[in-house]
Design an enzyme around this catalytic site. Structure first.
Site, PDB file in Angstrom:
ATOM      1  N   PRO A   2       2.770  -2.406  -5.221  1.00 46.71           N
ATOM      2  CG  PRO A   2       2.635  -1.738  -7.505  1.00 46.71           C
ATOM      3  CD  PRO A   2       3.651  -2.131  -6.476  1.00 46.71           C
ATOM      4  CD  GLU A   3      -0.545  -5.270  -0.289  1.00 46.08           C
ATOM      5  OE1 GLU A   3      -1.565  -5.814  -0.020  1.00 46.08           O
ATOM      6  OE2 GLU A   3       0.419  -4.821   0.298  1.00 46.08           O
TER       7      GLU A   3
END
Ligand SMILES: [Zn+2]
Length: 270
Positions: A2-3
């Protein structure tokens, strides 16, 4: 992994569900998470849920009047999932690392590879990453230019340095550079002022649009409702090796930079 947009999505979804909820108990199921000293959470209520870098922060009220608040920071890393369960049904036990039960509902932290972290902090600032948040108004073009000045790295590698900008990973670095019309191979030293302005504008535009679409789903990402993101349909270059650029028709290329795949359109990016 996840960013920033995926973590922001989770924090935004959890905020209205968690805020005001009162803790019944905290259970740590993974011994790996037991090493950190853990506070007494019982009877504290959730005062705020937000994002800091790639972490979800949950703020809890003091245990007693005059006491200190406490903040929980969860970094999902590769396979972590933080999900909200409104009912009292028994949770899926496989890979369950921690669980907080509230007066209504539970917050669950699942993680197959167990690389995610769960830490406790006295303030949100204490949990803040080293790098600047790319969506922060404090990041002006002038500040961005001074951060880039003197750098010799390629711009794609630079964008992913968490000690500079916090929260940008492989997917959004490729997408931001396409939106800015800048080749990922360019050294940051060669960017002129107009390109720096474009790069910052593209960074904010792409991240905000990804947040509006609840992030991009590859492999493990699920939001707080256990639903996958929908930004992947907007990806212009990432994962599109061999396909035609939607803007100019040229074939998207893939190459490797620091062991990570980079995607570009040779027609649109200079
Ligand atoms: Zn193109």
């Amino acid at each position: 992994m996840p960013e920033l947009p995926e973590v922001e999505t989770i924090a935004r979804q959890l905020a209205p569900r968690l805020t005001g909820r009162v803790v019944r108990d905290l259970r740590i199921h993974d011994p790996k998470l037991r090493s950190t000293r853990r506070p007494r959470l019982r009877n504290r209520s959730v005062v705020q849920v937000c994002r800091s870098g790639k972490r979800v922060l949950v703020g809890f009220s003091p245990a007693a009047p005059g006491g200190a608040a406490i903040w929980m920071a969860v970094h999902l890393r590769m396979t972590g999932r933080l999900t909200w369960h409104p009912d009292g049904k028994a949770p899926e036990r496989d890979h369950l690392r921690a669980r907080i039960r509230f007066d209504r509902g539970s917050l669950l932290f699942h993680d197959t590879r167990r690389l995610g972290t769960l830490t406790w902090h006295p303030t949100p600032e204490d949990a803040a990453p080293e790098g600047v948040d790319p969506l922060s108004p404090a990041l002006t073009v002038a500040r961005f230019a001074s951060m880039l000045a003197g750098g010799g790295q390629s711009v794609k590698v630079w964008l992913m340095r968490q000690d500079r900008l916090a929260g940008i990973g492989n997917i959004y670095a490729s997408e931001i550079l396409f939106a800015a019309g800048i080749s990922p191979k360019r050294s940051v030293a060669t960017l002129d002022r107009a390109e720096i302005r474009k790069l910052l504008g593209a960074t904010r535009r792409i991240l905000r649009r990804a947040i509006r679409n609840c992030g991009t789903t590859f492999s493990d990402f699920q939001d707080a409702r256990g639903v996958t993101g929908s930004y992947q349909r907007y990806l212009a270059v990432y994962g599109r090796e061999g396909a035609a650029c939607r803007r100019c028709g040229r074939i998207i290329e893939r190459f490797v930079q620091q062991q990570r795949s980079t995607f570009l359109c040779g027609g649109c990016q200079r």
